[in-house]
Design a protein around this motif. Structure first.
Motif, PDB file in Angstrom:
ATOM      1  N   LEU A  48     -38.870   5.195 -26.900  1.00 28.43           N
ATOM      2  CA  LEU A  48     -39.420   5.694 -28.160  1.00 28.43           C
ATOM      3  C   LEU A  48     -40.944   5.717 -28.146  1.00 28.43           C
ATOM      4  CD1 LEU A  48     -36.982   3.996 -30.658  1.00 28.43           C
ATOM      5  CD2 LEU A  48     -37.149   6.423 -30.137  1.00 28.43           C
ATOM      6  N   PHE A  89     -37.514   9.922 -38.058  1.00 31.21           N
ATOM      7  CA  PHE A  89     -36.433   9.396 -37.230  1.00 31.21           C
ATOM      8  C   PHE A  89     -36.968   8.471 -36.139  1.00 31.21           C
ATOM      9  CE2 PHE A  89     -33.765   9.923 -33.409  1.00 31.21           C
ATOM     10  CZ  PHE A  89     -32.600   9.350 -33.880  1.00 31.21           C
ATOM     11  N   SER A  92     -38.344   5.209 -37.625  1.00 33.04           N
ATOM     12  CA  SER A  92     -37.235   4.380 -38.106  1.00 33.04           C
ATOM     13  C   SER A  92     -36.502   3.721 -36.940  1.00 33.04           C
ATOM     14  CB  SER A  92     -36.249   5.208 -38.920  1.00 33.04           C
ATOM     15  OG  SER A  92     -36.873   5.786 -40.020  1.00 33.04           O
ATOM     16  N   MET A  93     -36.262   4.490 -35.893  1.00 31.32           N
ATOM     17  CA  MET A  93     -35.587   3.926 -34.725  1.00 31.32           C
ATOM     18  C   MET A  93     -36.451   2.870 -34.037  1.00 31.32           C
ATOM     19  SD  MET A  93     -32.646   5.180 -34.755  1.00 31.32           S
ATOM     20  CE  MET A  93     -32.050   4.607 -33.193  1.00 31.32           C
TER      21      MET A  93
END
Length: 132
Positions: A48, A89, A92-93
């Protein structure tokens, strides 16, 4: 090392804390199946962060931002989501992966906030504000 820089760019430096974290867990003699979710969440943080570097086109070492993994994961996610939804997204991840890594939950603070709201709503002076 060069292959990791090709895959992750500057996010490849996060593999060093990953190996230290894995050595620490092995030093505590924990079984691999007990800490599997923590290790996979840490790997998720690395991927990420590579995606975030590519999204923002930022690389402190002036390599290709995000590397090969960041570029392809971002392009795959952009085929399904728009830019703003992708940012929400990804952040949040990242938060979920960090919570899983350190095993810290904010649920206690959410419980305190719900109790405060219930207390305020039970007071007489706030009843006209939310009744129809």
């Amino acid at each position: 090392a060069a292959f990791l820089f090709y895959l992750f760019a500057s996010a490849a430096f996060l593999w060093i804390p990953f190996y230290i974290f894995a050595a620490y867990l092995l030093f505590l003699k924990k079984h691999i199946w007990v800490v599997c979710e923590r290790l996979s969440a840490f790997i998720g943080c690395i991927v990420l962060s590579s995606v975030m570097l590519y999204m923002h086109q930022y690389d402190p070492l002036n390599f290709f931002p995000g590397g090969f993994i960041g570029m392809h994961v971002t392009s795959f996610l952009l085929s399904m989501l728009d830019v703003y939804t992708l940012q929400i997204f990804i952040y949040s991840m990242m938060l979920i992966a960090c919570i899983l890594c350190v095993q810290f939950s904010f649920i206690r603070y959410v419980h305190y906030m719900v109790c405060c709201v219930q207390f305020l709503l039970s007071r007489r002076f706030l009843k006209p504000a939310y009744t129809i």
